[in-house]
Design an enzyme around this catalytic site. Structure first.
Site, PDB file in Angstrom:
ATOM      1  N   HIS A 121       0.844  -1.196   0.000  1.00  0.00           N
ATOM      2  CA  HIS A 121       0.000   0.000   0.000  1.00  0.00           C
ATOM      3  C   HIS A 121       0.875   1.239   0.000  1.00  0.00           C
ATOM      4  CE1 HIS A 121      -2.991   2.764   2.265  1.00  0.00           C
ATOM      5  NE2 HIS A 121      -3.209   2.827   0.958  1.00  0.00           N
ATOM      6  N   CYS A 140      -0.450   0.326   9.691  1.00  0.00           N
ATOM      7  CA  CYS A 140      -0.679   1.697   9.204  1.00  0.00           C
ATOM      8  C   CYS A 140      -2.109   1.873   8.706  1.00  0.00           C
ATOM      9  CB  CYS A 140       0.286   2.026   8.076  1.00  0.00           C
ATOM     10  SG  CYS A 140       1.954   2.321   8.664  1.00  0.00           S
ATOM     11  N   HIS A 141      -2.529   1.027   7.743  1.00  0.00           N
ATOM     12  CA  HIS A 141      -3.848   1.220   7.157  1.00  0.00           C
ATOM     13  C   HIS A 141      -4.662  -0.067   7.130  1.00  0.00           C
ATOM     14  CE1 HIS A 141      -1.074   4.265   5.523  1.00  0.00           C
ATOM     15  NE2 HIS A 141      -2.034   5.068   5.926  1.00  0.00           N
ATOM     16  N   GLY A 142      -4.219  -1.069   7.910  1.00  0.00           N
ATOM     17  CA  GLY A 142      -5.048  -2.259   8.121  1.00  0.00           C
ATOM     18  C   GLY A 142      -5.039  -3.290   7.019  1.00  0.00           C
ATOM     19  N   PRO A 155      -6.477  -1.970   1.999  1.00  0.00           N
ATOM     20  CA  PRO A 155      -6.248  -1.121   0.821  1.00  0.00           C
ATOM     21  C   PRO A 155      -5.056  -1.520  -0.055  1.00  0.00           C
ATOM     22  CG  PRO A 155      -5.436  -0.022   2.795  1.00  0.00           C
ATOM     23  CD  PRO A 155      -6.072  -1.314   3.258  1.00  0.00           C
TER      24      PRO A 155
END
Lengths: 176, 690
Positions: A121, A140-142, A155
Site C-alpha cells: 500500500h 498503518c492502514h489495516g 487497501p
C-alpha cells in the site's frame, strides 16, 4: 554589411542561427545529464547491495526472522503444516491478486516463505503472525496478508513481493 | 527595472498575468529593450560571466551538499567518496573547486575594468559600493567553502583566519570563541561554516539583484566614459549584448574547462589531501591564490592589530574610491597619467599576490612592505593628486563618435592584452606552488609517466605490478583506506574482471559483526569491502613504528608535492604537468642511502633519504632488488618497483583520471566549435548595428 545585403542571403544566416542554437541545446542537455545522474545510487551503495547469504538452520517451525537486504526488511518464515495447507487450499478466485502458493515459494521448500516485508500500500512494515489470515498485518492502514504473503483484505493492491533468492543447500539461501 | 514598462504581450494568457504581475514587462525592459552603449568592449562581458559563475557555483554547491557530511570525523571522507563513488562526483567537485577560482579571476577583471574606465564615478557610486559588498561576501563564502573538505589547509586556514578577529581590542577573544563554538576549531566550527557557506551565496545573489538594479538605473558606463545621449549611442540589450555576452561566456568556459578536466589540482594545495590534524601545522601555510595580496599586506605589518586593520582597510578603501578620485573624466583612455598609474597598480597587486605566497622572511618582507605602501598610496595619494594636476585629453562628444573613430587595430590589442592577462593569471596562480620552499631535500627528478598529459592513461601492467608491490610490501605498515576491492575491476583501473576482484578480496580476512551473539567475527573479504588497515588504530600503528604512524596511502600521490620554481610552474600550466606527487613518491622510494654523506648525521631511529625534506625519514628502506617477483618478466629492481607502486598509488588517488581526460577532450572539441559558432553568430547579429 547592411541589412539589405544580409537579407539577400537569408538561408545562410538562418543556417548559422539554427546551428548555433542547436549546439547550445546539445551543450545544455549534455550539462544537465551529470547533474541529474549524480542523484542515482553511488558506487558504494550499489556495492553494498550485493547478495547476502542467510543460514536457515536456527529458525524453528512457526518462527520467522527479519534480515535486511538493500535496506529492505526481508521476512523469512518457517511455516507450519497448518499455514502451508491454508495457503494452498485458498481458491484463487477469492484473492485480490491471484497467485498460487506454489508461485510464491521454491518447489521442494514449501515450508520457507521469503518475502519483502514492505506493505504494497504505502511502504509500512507489516507485523508477522497477526491479522485474520495467519500471516501479516499492516498497522498503518489495516492491510492483511495471509501465510503466503498474499493480500486478503485492506487497501493494499498487491501481494508482498518475493525477492530474488535461491537455495544454496537445504538450510542456506542467498538473497539477491 | 527603471520605471513602468510599455511592454504589452499579445498572448491572452500572458496578458492576464501581466495585468496582475507585470513580470514580463520587467524582464522585457531589463533584459530585452534595455539600451546598452554600443561601444562596450569584451571587458564588459565579465558581468555576464560572473552571473553565470554564481549560478554554476550555487547549482554545483547544492548538489555537492546532497553528498557531503559536515562532521569533523566524516567530512574529509565524504568528499573523497563524492569524488570516487558518486556518479560524475569528480566532475561536480572539480567544477565547484575550480569554479571558485574562476569566480574570483572574473571578479578581479571586472573590478580592474571598473577601476580603469572610472565606472565608480557619479552617478554609479552605490553600484560600485554594492560591488564591494558582493566581493566581501564572496571572500567570506570562499573561505568557509575551503574549510569544508577538512584537510590540513582547511583546518589551519580556519584557525589562522578566525584568529584574525582575536586582534580586536577587548572583545577579540569572545568573538573568536563565538566563531569556533568551542575552545578551538572543531566540529561545531565546521557545522556553522557549512551552514553559512550554504546561506551566503543566496545573500550574494540578493545583492547582485540590487547591483543590477542600480546598474539599470544609472545605465552602463562604457569605454569612452561619456553618457549615452541619443538612440544612436545605444543598441537594445537583446540580441546585441546577449549574443556578445554569450560569446564571452563560451570563451571563458574553455579557460574554465582547462582547469576542470586537466589541471584540477593546479590551483589547490597538496596539503589539503591530508586529513585535518590539530596537532601539526603544515610548514608553509598559504591561503588560496585569490586572497594572497591581502595576506601579503597582513604579514608585512609587524603589529597584530595594525596588520589586521591594514588588511581589511585594503578592501574597505575601495568603498571610498568614488570620492578619493574626483577627476571629472571617467575613462583612463583619456587620462594619460592615470592610465600609467593604473597599470603600475595592477603590477603592485600581482606583486603582492606573489609575495603572499612566499615565506615571510628576508627580502620578501621588505618587498611586501614597499608594495603595501604603494597599494595604499595609489588610493590615498595618487588618485586624489591626479584629479588636481592631470590634464585629460578631450573626450568624444558622444558614444556614436567614439564608435566611428575606432580603429580596426583595437581588436588585436585587446586580444594581446587578454593573452598577457591569462599568462599573468597563470603565473600568479602558479606562484602558490612556489610557497613549497625546500626544507633540505633534493628536488625529485621529473619522470615520464604514462598518465601525464591530455591523453594520459594508466599502464595496466604497471598498475597490476604496483598492486602486487603494495600487497606484499607496503601493506604491512600502510593502510589504503579509500580503495575498495571492487575498484580493482572499475574501468580505468588495473583492468581485473569482477571475478578476479572477488577472488582477490576473498584472500583477505575482514572483521565484521557484531553477530547475533554480539561478537565480532572474521570472514573472507567481499568486493564491497575496503583494503583492511594493518593496524586497528593510529595509536597501535604509531606504537609499532617507532612513535610515528605510517600515513594512509590512498591519497599519497596527490598529498605530496615539491617546489617547481619559476618559470617552470608557468610552463606547467600549459603543458598540464601535475605529476609532482608521483615524482616525489618515486624519488623517496629510491632515495635511501645506506650511509649518509660525510658530515651528515641523522637521529637514531631515522634513515637517510636524499629526497625527504630534512633527510631523516622514519621509514626504513622498504624495497630492495628481488623482493617481489613479477609474472610478466618485468625486472625485479627497486627502480621498477618504485615506478609501478607509484603508478598504482596515483590510480588509488585519482581513480577516475581516464574518464576525466576523455570527457575533457570531448568537452573541449565541443566548446571550441561552439565558441566559433557564437563568434560568427555575434558578427551576423552585430552586422546590422554598424
Amino acid at each position: 554589411m547592411t541589412t539589405a545585403s544580409s537579407a539577400d542571403h537569408p538561408t545562410r544566416r538562418d543556417f548559422l542561427f539554427v546551428a548555433t542554437g542547436a549546439a547550445a541545446a546539445v551543450g545544455a542537455a549534455a550539462t544537465v545529464w551529470p547533474l541529474v545522474a549524480q542523484m542515482n545510487p553511488d558506487a558504494a551503495t550499489i556495492a553494498a547491495g550485493a547478495p547476502i547469504q542467510v543460514d536457515l538452520a536456527p529458525i524453528a517451525e512457526g518462527q520467522d526472522i527479519k534480515v535486511f537486504w538493500r535496506g529492505k526488511p526481508i521476512y523469512i518464515s518457517h511455516r507450519t503444516k497448518k499455514q502451508i495447507e491454508e495457503a494452498q487450499k485458498v481458491p484463487l478466485s477469492s484473492l485480490p491478486d491471484p497467485q498460487p502458493d506454489s508461485a510464491r515459494v521454491k518447489s521442494g521448500h514449501d515450508q520457507w516463505l521469503v518475502v519483502i516485508g514492505i506493505c504494497t500500500h504505502l511502504g509500512c512494515i507489516p507485523i508477522a503472525h497477526e491479522g485474520n489470515y495467519d500471516g501479516f498485518f499492516c498497522p498503518c492502514h489495516g492491510s492483511q496478508y495471509d501465510s503466503s504473503g498474499r493480500i486478503r483484505q485492506g487497501p493494499a493492491p498487491a501481494n508482498l513481493a518475493v525477492p530474488p533468492y535461491a537455495f544454496l543447500s537445504d538450510t542456506k539461501i542467498q538473497i539477491g | 527595472m527603471s520605471g513602468p514598462s510599455d511592454f504589452q504581450p499579445s498572448n491572452p494568457a500572458l496578458k492576464w498575468i501581466e495585468r496582475r504581475l507585470p513580470i514580463f514587462g520587467l524582464i522585457h525592459s531589463s533584459f530585452v529593450a534595455y539600451p546598452t552603449p554600443r561601444n562596450l568592449n569584451y571587458w564588459w562581458t565579465f558581468g555576464a560571466i560572473l552571473s553565470m559563475m554564481l549560478a554554476l557555483q550555487i547549482l554545483t554547491g547544492v548538489i555537492l551538499a546532497m553528498h557531503y557530511t559536515p562532521h569533523a570525523d566524516l567530512a574529509f571522507k565524504s568528499v573523497e567518496l563524492i569524488v570516487r563513488d558518486v556518479n560524475y562526483g569528480w566532475l561536480l567537485r572539480n567544477m565547484h573547486a575550480a569554479g571558485a577560482s574562476m569566480f574570483f579571476f572574473a571578479v578581479y577583471i571586472h573590478m580592474f575594468r571598473g577601476l580603469y574606465y572610472g565606472s565608480y564615478k557619479e552617478p554609479r557610486e552605490v553600484l560600485w559600493i554594492l560591488g564591494v559588498i558582493i566581493y566581501l561576501l564572496m571572500m567570506a563564502t570562499g573561505f568557509m567553502g575551503y574549510v569544508l573538505p577538512w584537510g590540513q589547509m582547511s583546518f589551519w586556514g580556519a584557525t589562522v583566519i578566525t584568529n584574525l578577529f582575536s586582534a580586536v581590542p577587548y572583545f577579540g577573544e569572545s568573538i573568536v570563541t563565538l566563531l569556533w563554538g568551542g575552545y578551538s576549531v572543531g566540529n561545531p566550527t565546521l557545522n556553522r561554516f557549512f551552514s553559512l557557506h550554504y546561506l551566503l551565496p543566496f545573500v550574494i545573489a540578493g545583492v547582485v539583484v540590487l547591483h543590477i538594479w542600480a546598474l539599470h538605473v544609472a545605465g552602463q558606463n562604457n569605454p569612452a566614459g561619456v553618457e549615452a545621449k541619443t538612440e544612436k549611442d545605444t543598441v537594445p540589450f537583446t540580441p546585441y549584448a546577449t549574443i556578445k555576452d554569450a560569446f564571452g561566456v563560451s570563451c571563458f568556459l574553455i579557460f574554465f574547462a582547462w582547469f576542470i578536466f586537466y589541471m584540477p589540482n593546479y590551483l589547490g594545495d597538496a596539503d589539503n589531501y591530508i586529513p585535518a590534524n590539530p596537532g601539526v601545522t603544515p610548514a608553509h601555510i598559504v591561503p588560496e591564490w585569490y586572497y594572497l595580496p591581502f595576506y601579503a599586506i597582513l604579514r608585512s605589518i609587524p603589529n597584530k592589530l595594525a596588520g589586521v586593520v591594514a588588511m581589511f582597510s585594503a578592501i574597505i578603501i575601495l568603498c571610498f574610491l568614488p570620492w578619493l578620485d574626483s577627476a571629472r573624466t571617467r575613462s583612463s583612455k583619456y587620462r594619460p597619467l592615470a592610465k600609467q598609474f593604473f597599470w603600475i597598480f595592477v603590477v603592485v597587486c600581482i606583486g603582492l599576490g606573489y609575495l603572499g605566497s612566499q615565506p615571510p622572511e628576508g627580502i620578501y618582507v621588505i618587498a611586501g612592505r614597499i608594495l603595501t605602501v604603494c597599494y595604499f598610496a595609489y588610493f590615498l595619494i595618487v588618485l586624489p593628486l591626479l584629479a588636481r594636476i592631470e590634464t585629460p585629453r578631450p573626450v568624444p562628444n558622444s558614444i556614436a563618435d567614439d564608435v566611428l573613430a575606432k580603429s580596426k587595430g583595437r581588436a588585436a590589442t585587446a586580444a594581446s592584452v587578454m593573452l598577457a592577462l591569462v599568462l599573468a593569471g597563470g603565473l600568479f596562480a602558479g606562484s602558490i606552488q612556489n610557497a613549497k620552499a625546500e626544507e633540505g631535500g633534493d628536488t625529485p627528478p621529473a619522470q615520464s609517466w604514462s598518465f601525464s598529459g591530455p591523453f594520459g592513461k594508466y599502464d595496466r601492467g604497471s598498475l597490476q605490478r604496483g598492486l602486487k608491490v603494495y600487497k606484499e610490501v607496503c601493506s604491512a605498515c600502510h593502510s589504503l583506506n579509500y580503495v575498495a576491492f571492487r575498484n580493482l575491476a572499475d574501468p580505468g583501473g588495473p583492468g581485473y574482471s569482477e571475478a578476479q576482484a572477488a577472488a582477490f578480496a576473498a584472500e583477505y580476512k575482514i572483521k565484521d559483526g557484531p553477530n547475533d551473539q554480539g561478537e565480532m567475527f572474521e570472514r573472507p573479504g567481499r568486493t564491497a569491502d575496503y583494503f583492511p588497515a594493518p593496524f586497528p588504530n593510529e595509536q597501535a600503528a604509531a606504537a609499532a613504528n617507532g612513535g610515528k604512524a605510517p600515513p594512509d596511502l590512498s591519497l599519497m600521490a596527490k598529498a605530496r608535492s615539491y617546489k617547481r620554481g619559476f618559470p617552470q610552474f608557468v610552463f606547467d600550466f600549459f603543458t598540464q604537468y601535475q605529476e609532482q606527487g608521483p615524482d616525489y613518491v618515486d624519488a623517496i622510494l629510491q632515495g635511501f642511502e645506506d650511509k649518509p654523506p660525510a658530515g651528515v648525521t641523522v637521529p637514531d631511529g631515522t634513515y637517510y633519504n636524499k629526497f625527504f625534506p630534512g633527510h631523516a625519514i622514519k621509514m626504513p628502506k622498504p624495497l630492495s632488488d628481488g623482493q617481489v617477483t613479477f609474472d610478466d618478466g618485468s625486472p625485479a629492481t627497486v627502480k621498477q618497483y618504485a615506478h609501478d607502486v607509484t603508478t598504482f598509488l596515483m590510480w588509488a588517488a585519482e581513480p577516475h583520471m581516464e574518464a576525466r581526460k576523455r570527457i575533457g577532450m570531448q568537452v573541449f572539441v565541443f566548446l571550441i566549435i561552439f565558441a566559433f559558432l557564437m563568434y560568427f553568430t555575434k558578427r551576423k547579429v552585430w552586422a546590422d548595428a554598424h
